[in-house]
Design an enzyme around this catalytic site. Structure first.
Site, PDB file in Angstrom:
ATOM      1  N   GLN A  28       0.838  -1.201   0.000  1.00 24.74           N
ATOM      2  CA  GLN A  28       0.000   0.000   0.000  1.00 24.74           C
ATOM      3  C   GLN A  28       0.871   1.249   0.000  1.00 24.74           C
ATOM      4  O   GLN A  28       0.365   2.353  -0.059  1.00 24.74           O
ATOM      5  CB  GLN A  28      -0.888   0.020   1.259  1.00 24.74           C
ATOM      6  CG  GLN A  28      -1.960  -1.050   1.275  1.00 24.74           C
ATOM      7  CD  GLN A  28      -2.719  -1.084   2.592  1.00 24.74           C
ATOM      8  OE1 GLN A  28      -2.775  -2.116   3.237  1.00 24.74           O
ATOM      9  NE2 GLN A  28      -3.317   0.029   3.009  1.00 24.74           N
ATOM     10  N   PHE A  73      -6.073  -3.935   3.204  1.00 25.45           N
ATOM     11  CA  PHE A  73      -6.822  -3.729   4.450  1.00 25.45           C
ATOM     12  C   PHE A  73      -5.950  -3.184   5.577  1.00 25.45           C
ATOM     13  O   PHE A  73      -6.265  -3.370   6.753  1.00 25.45           O
ATOM     14  CB  PHE A  73      -7.523  -5.025   4.888  1.00 25.45           C
ATOM     15  CG  PHE A  73      -8.365  -5.643   3.807  1.00 25.45           C
ATOM     16  CD1 PHE A  73      -9.496  -4.984   3.343  1.00 25.45           C
ATOM     17  CD2 PHE A  73      -8.025  -6.860   3.236  1.00 25.45           C
ATOM     18  CE1 PHE A  73     -10.276  -5.535   2.322  1.00 25.45           C
ATOM     19  CE2 PHE A  73      -8.795  -7.426   2.218  1.00 25.45           C
ATOM     20  CZ  PHE A  73      -9.917  -6.755   1.761  1.00 25.45           C
ATOM     21  N   ARG A  77      -5.616   7.295  16.947  1.00 22.53           N
ATOM     22  CA  ARG A  77      -6.924   7.234  16.303  1.00 22.53           C
ATOM     23  C   ARG A  77      -7.955   6.614  17.250  1.00 22.53           C
ATOM     24  O   ARG A  77      -9.113   7.029  17.266  1.00 22.53           O
ATOM     25  CB  ARG A  77      -6.880   6.505  14.962  1.00 22.53           C
ATOM     26  CG  ARG A  77      -8.175   6.633  14.184  1.00 22.53           C
ATOM     27  CD  ARG A  77      -8.064   6.167  12.743  1.00 22.53           C
ATOM     28  NE  ARG A  77      -7.480   7.156  11.849  1.00 22.53           N
ATOM     29  CZ  ARG A  77      -8.153   8.126  11.239  1.00 22.53           C
ATOM     30  NH1 ARG A  77      -9.457   8.250  11.404  1.00 22.53           N
ATOM     31  NH2 ARG A  77      -7.539   8.972  10.446  1.00 22.53           N
ATOM     32  N   ALA A 125      -5.926   5.306   5.539  1.00 26.36           N
ATOM     33  CA  ALA A 125      -6.754   6.296   6.212  1.00 26.36           C
ATOM     34  C   ALA A 125      -7.951   6.714   5.338  1.00 26.36           C
ATOM     35  O   ALA A 125      -8.468   7.828   5.475  1.00 26.36           O
ATOM     36  CB  ALA A 125      -5.920   7.517   6.617  1.00 26.36           C
ATOM     37  N   GLU A 181     -12.926   2.870   5.248  1.00 22.94           N
ATOM     38  CA  GLU A 181     -12.931   2.247   6.565  1.00 22.94           C
ATOM     39  C   GLU A 181     -14.224   2.427   7.367  1.00 22.94           C
ATOM     40  O   GLU A 181     -14.647   1.510   8.067  1.00 22.94           O
ATOM     41  CB  GLU A 181     -11.767   2.801   7.407  1.00 22.94           C
ATOM     42  CG  GLU A 181     -10.402   2.505   6.840  1.00 22.94           C
ATOM     43  CD  GLU A 181      -9.340   3.373   7.485  1.00 22.94           C
ATOM     44  OE1 GLU A 181      -9.246   4.559   7.132  1.00 22.94           O
ATOM     45  OE2 GLU A 181      -8.619   2.871   8.358  1.00 22.94           O
TER      46      GLU A 181
HETATM   47  N1  MTE Z   1     -11.379  -2.512  -0.132  1.00 20.35           N
HETATM   48  C1  MTE Z   1     -10.845  -3.593  -0.743  1.00 20.35           C
HETATM   49  N2  MTE Z   1     -11.577  -4.237  -1.669  1.00 20.35           N
HETATM   50  N3  MTE Z   1      -9.601  -4.049  -0.431  1.00 20.35           N
HETATM   51  C2  MTE Z   1      -8.834  -3.430   0.540  1.00 20.35           C
HETATM   52  O1  MTE Z   1      -7.704  -3.844   0.803  1.00 20.35           O
HETATM   53  N4  MTE Z   1      -8.701  -1.613   2.199  1.00 20.35           N
HETATM   54  C3  MTE Z   1      -9.462  -0.720   3.069  1.00 20.35           C
HETATM   55  C4  MTE Z   1     -10.456   0.092   2.245  1.00 20.35           C
HETATM   56  N5  MTE Z   1     -11.216  -0.754   1.371  1.00 20.35           N
HETATM   57  C5  MTE Z   1      -9.380  -2.282   1.208  1.00 20.35           C
HETATM   58  C6  MTE Z   1     -10.670  -1.853   0.808  1.00 20.35           C
HETATM   59  C7  MTE Z   1      -8.630   0.195   3.836  1.00 20.35           C
HETATM   60  S1  MTE Z   1      -7.933  -0.340   5.258  1.00 20.35           S
HETATM   61  C8  MTE Z   1      -8.448   1.493   3.450  1.00 20.35           C
HETATM   62  S2  MTE Z   1      -7.556   2.566   4.397  1.00 20.35           S
HETATM   63  C9  MTE Z   1      -9.009   2.008   2.195  1.00 20.35           C
HETATM   64  O2  MTE Z   1      -9.715   1.023   1.463  1.00 20.35           O
HETATM   65  C10 MTE Z   1      -7.870   2.564   1.357  1.00 20.35           C
HETATM   66  O3  MTE Z   1      -8.282   2.998   0.113  1.00 20.35           O
HETATM   67  P1  MTE Z   1      -8.974   4.415  -0.136  1.00 20.35           P
HETATM   68  O4  MTE Z   1      -8.215   5.413   0.652  1.00 20.35           O
HETATM   69  O5  MTE Z   1      -8.840   4.595  -1.583  1.00 20.35           O
HETATM   70  O6  MTE Z   1     -10.386   4.276   0.325  1.00 20.35           O
HETATM   71  N1  HPA Z   2      -4.587   5.553   9.024  1.00 20.69           N
HETATM   72  C1  HPA Z   2      -3.892   4.646   8.337  1.00 20.69           C
HETATM   73  N2  HPA Z   2      -2.602   4.638   8.267  1.00 20.69           N
HETATM   74  C2  HPA Z   2      -1.926   5.586   8.920  1.00 20.69           C
HETATM   75  C3  HPA Z   2      -2.576   6.547   9.648  1.00 20.69           C
HETATM   76  C4  HPA Z   2      -3.990   6.545   9.708  1.00 20.69           C
HETATM   77  O1  HPA Z   2      -4.641   7.367  10.336  1.00 20.69           O
HETATM   78  N3  HPA Z   2      -1.632   7.337  10.201  1.00 20.69           N
HETATM   79  C5  HPA Z   2      -0.445   6.837   9.798  1.00 20.69           C
HETATM   80  N4  HPA Z   2      -0.616   5.777   9.015  1.00 20.69           N
HETATM   81 MO1  MOS Z   3      -6.264   1.398   6.021  1.00 17.83          MO
HETATM   82  S1  MOS Z   3      -6.080   0.512   7.854  1.00 17.83           S
HETATM   83  O1  MOS Z   3      -5.808   2.937   6.676  1.00 17.83           O
HETATM   84  O2  MOS Z   3      -4.862   0.805   5.256  1.00 17.83           O
END
Ligand code: MTE
Ligand code: HPA
Ligand code: MOS
Length: 788
Positions: free
Chosen positions: A201, A232, A314, A515, A741
């Site tokens: 990521q 995730f 958080r 995040a 999230e």
């Molecule tokens: N959705 C899918 N299908 N797969 C993933 O790994 N990760 C989650 C969420 N949704 C995830 C997911 C997490 S922990 C985060 S922080 C966000 O997606 C990150 O992507 P975004 O910032 O584009 O929403």
């Molecule tokens: N979310 C996810 N990853 C992070 C954060 C947060 O708030 N801060 C630092 N890494």
């Molecule tokens: Mo999501 S736990 O902030 O990768």
């Protein structure tokens, strides 16, 4: 009044939807094996805490020239850590958790590798280990200082409150269970460049850590990420060592090197959601209004800091959740144990803070004989008073009261709760329960500097775009959303935009895609890049419409008879890009095809590429004082779940779940709803069936789907309804809100519904079958446990 529900509008398909279904979407390990490629494996500690006494590789000598073994001395730099540099890539003398890597082994092929791994002997002297939060607290084994958020007279508040309750909740971790395990391939390229394909990521962190670890500079390492089979949070930091091990081999042997963990290894050695132990002491009125709260949170950070202190921040900023708490002291301490270093997991601490208050509310309701929904309504953030968080941020754009009332009405909450109560039959083998809970999730990295993104937008002469950002596609659809934003900006079809693999030689110094801010940061950077591009094209358009087409640059530049076309006046009227055409807003009849404008711009030597930078403004949270504006805005939602608990087996069935969220103006309705469903189900697994079991020596026993129970299709709510509120978010460029999230925390509606069903005010997470049975029949368990 019509309920303000958004009408579903079909969104574009996820960029890899077809690839996912057909199996053609490429992941790291799908990359074809190169002729000289080496396979990499790891020797890791089977002990939670031990001294490395000796390493014997003599029996591997029979594969001389086919097997290579590396220890920490092979690395130019061995320490790392995203916040504190307290972790070794390769163990030096001591190992600190089961899975701590001692040796990297490379072989000509996987068969030789497996044989070689079996022949390597490492002798350890086992040392005492700390394996729980209780032991860590007793020994004062901590990571970082205690964090605090404090406001108001919480102590007198508690002492004088008409009612006061205390409780402790045990919250266990969870495995990310991404379908693609940790993986990396390193290719030594021409001229000393190291190209890394990583399932991460955080491509920038992989680039930087690989460079440091193997002794290269940042310019010599390129990290490329096409897509992840799920992250995730589990691949925010913990993908990096995997890439480092592959790069170490690739650099030393000057051959491509592939390291892909199998599921059991991945589960055993990588960190999970931090387990938490949270204590509350809460004072409230006869009506259930919260007066003061003293919350104390401990987390198990595992053996190394990883992101655990940020996760704790958080957690502390989410204890209030949807509720106004006038006076509070919230303390958080990360514990150091000898368990794999725990890490980010969807919600990042938020769920643990929220569990505290939602549990306390269930206890308050039970104590006062109230419906817990009424206690929630009593305390929900209100405007214009009762709307500041314990850390001093105002809750702007608060949709919570509306969400509560709209959902309760739409799902007929009151009548169903009443009916469940009336129909409760002591002879029935099943018990029913229902609960309605909320989420208010802060959007922004609390660590301010991470709230930045950059984007590169290239416009090609056939009218198609290539967009590159730091955003990583992990299934959430961020690439599709960013592509849609750019397409909408230029009034073209999404098929005209390709969002490129994430690559550190295009976008540097990026933050992890985490995040939930992937679209906010990177999509906004792409929109920033689009503006000057549109401005230049608008000027070309303005000049073109006034010229005889015979005089357009494309016709004249060849002979070189004319000067470049110049538009040096300011644009007086707004120029619109729509339906593949460009026109002045007040003169739609004088439009030109976008393609003509692009072609003429090129012949006229106007740049068709742009770089954009975005940072979130207005964040001033101070980590030391625990006060300030931590988030740009909050994503909010509510959920109502009805469950049936089998009192003979403890099995939980979720009969129906209704979710309503405020996500502003969605970019892609279907993707947002998909994220809500997925996050909810993932959270449901955590709060019900996903039980991590470690043996007495700190080794994970549940390291495969046979013993670790993620939700299956049969566990999805039988009746599952998801809606979005009609809304608009003025604080983001795209006017939408982050979704990734927040909906995970709505799975607490299932946890609370189980408490309602079995009439208890406290349940550990996960509320597994065994734990439900223990709560139902404490005296029987006590008797069995006493029996020899
Ligand atoms: N959705 C899918 N299908 N797969 C993933 O790994 N990760 C989650 C969420 N949704 C995830 C997911 C997490 S922990 C985060 S922080 C966000 O997606 C990150 O992507 P975004 O910032 O584009 O929403
Ligand atoms: N979310 C996810 N990853 C992070 C954060 C947060 O708030 N801060 C630092 N890494
Ligand atoms: Mo999501 S736990 O902030 O990768």
């Amino acid at each position: 009044m019509q309920p303000p529900i958004l009408k579903p509008t079909p969104g574009a398909a996820h960029e890899s939807a077809h690839g996912h279904v057909r199996g053609s979407a490429e992941y790291v390990d799908d990359r074809p094996r190169e002729a000289r490629e080496l396979t990499v494996g790891l020797i890791w500690s089977p002990h939670a805490h031990a001294r490395v006494v000796s390493i014997d590789v003599s029996r591997v000598q029979k594969w001389e020239g086919q097997v290579w073994i590396f220890d920490y001395k092979a690395l130019a730099h061995n320490t790392w850590g995203s916040i504190f540099q307290d972790q070794n890539f390769l163990a030096v003398d001591e190992v600190h958790f089961v899975g701590d890597v001692v040796l990297v082994v490379a072989a000509e092929n996987p068969i030789i590798l497996q044989a070689a791994l079996r022949e390597i002997r490492v002798d350890y002297e086992v040392l005492p280990a700390i394996l729980s939060i209780d032991e860590a607290v007793a020994q004062q084994s901590f990571i970082g200082a205690e964090r605090r958020i404090e406001r108001g007279d919480w102590q007198p508040g508690l002492e004088t409150a008409p009612h006061r309750l205390q409780g402790t909740i045990q919250i266990d971790g969870a495995d990310h269970f991404y379908l693609e395990n940790q993986a990396a391939i390193a290719y030594p390229r021409d001229g000393g460049v190291m190209e890394i394909h990583s399932s991460t990521q955080h491509p920038t962190e992989v680039q930087h850590l690989v460079a440091e670890a193997v002794g290269l500079s940042h310019k010599d390492v390129v990290c490329i990420v096409k897509r992840l089979g799920g992250g995730f949070g589990g691949k925010e930091t913990q993908a990096a060592p995997i890439a480092v091990y592959a790069a170490l081999v690739a650099k030393a042997c000057q051959r491509p090197a592939r390291l892909v963990l199998d599921k059991d290894t991945d589960m055993m050695i990588t960190g999970k959601r931090n387990p938490f132990q949270v204590h509350y002491d809460i004072g409230f009125t006869d009506e259930g209004e919260i007066i003061a709260l003293d919350g104390h949170l401990y987390s198990d950070g595992g053996a190394c800091a990883d992101l655990s202190t940020a996760i704790m921040e958080r957690a502390l900023t989410h204890v209030d959740n949807a509720y106004f708490i006038p006076a509070a002291r919230l303390r958080g301490q990360v514990c150091r144990t000898h368990i794999h270093p725990h890490t980010a997991f969807r919600g990042f601490g938020g769920p643990k803070g929220v569990a505290l208050i939602e549990q306390a509310i269930e206890a308050i309701a039970h104590h006062l004989g109230m419906d817990s929904y009424d206690v929630r309504l009593k305390n929900v953030y209100q405007h214009p008073h009762r709307n500041t968080t314990p850390y001093g941020q105002h809750v702007e754009g608060n949709a919570l009261p509306l969400l509560f009332e709209t959902l309760a009405e739409r799902c007929d909450y009151r009548a169903r709760r009443q009916q469940i109560k009336e129909q409760a039959d002591p002879k029935s083998p099943t018990l029913r329960g229902i609960a309605l809970t909320a989420v208010k999730f802060g959007i922004s990295f609390i660590t301010r500097f991470l709230n930045q993104g950059n984007a590169l937008v290239l416009l090609h002469r056939d009218g198609t775009f290539q967009v590159s950002t730091g955003a990583v596609e992990m299934g959430q659809g961020v690439q599709t959303k960013i592509g849609s934003l750019v397409a909408a900006e230029f009034g073209v079809d999404l098929s005209a935009v390709r969002v490129m693999p994430t690559q550190t030689d295009k976008n540097a110094n990026t933050s992890a895609t985490a995040a939930s801010s992937g679209t906010d940061l990177n999509g906004s950077a792409a929109l920033v890049a689009c503006q000057p591009l549109k401005e230049r094209l608008s000027k070309v358009f303005a000049a073109l419409v006034e010229l005889d087409p015979e005089l357009w640059p494309s016709r004249t530049i060849g002979p070189g008879t004319r000067q470049d076309m110049v538009w040096d006046r300011p644009l007086t009227r707004p120029i619109v890009f729509e339906g593949g055409r460009v026109f002045a807003k007040d003169q739609p009849e004088r439009s030109l095809p976008l393609l003509d404008v692009i072609r003429e711009a090129w012949f006229n030597r106007v740049s068709l590429s742009e770089y954009g930078f975005f940072k979130t403004e207005g964040l001033d949270f101070n980590k030391v004082t625990g006060q300030g504006t931590s988030f740009l805005y909050y994503s909010q939602g509510v959920a109502c779940s009805e469950v049936e608990v089998d009192r003979r087996t403890g099995e939980v069935k979720v009969l129906r779940t209704d979710i309503l969220m405020d996500l502003g103006r969605p970019i892609n309705y279907d993707l947002e709803v998909g994220q809500i469903r997925g996050a909810f189900i993932q959270g449901m697994g955590w709060v019900t069936t996903e039980q991590l079991v470690y043996d007495a020596k700190g080794s994970l026993l549940t390291h495969a789907p046979s013993t670790y129970k993620i939700p299956s299709v049969h566990d999805i709510p039988r009746d599952f309804r998801v809606d979005l509120l009609q809304s608009d978010e003025p604080r983001t460029m795209h006017r939408g809100k982050a979704v990734g999230e927040p909906p995970l925390l709505l799975s607490f509606s299932v946890w609370a519904a189980i408490m309602n069903a079995i009439q208890v005010t406290s349940l550990p997470i996960p509320a597994s079958r065994e734990r439900i049975l223990r709560a139902l029949y404490p005296e029987r368990f006590a008797r069995w446990e006493k029996a020899p």
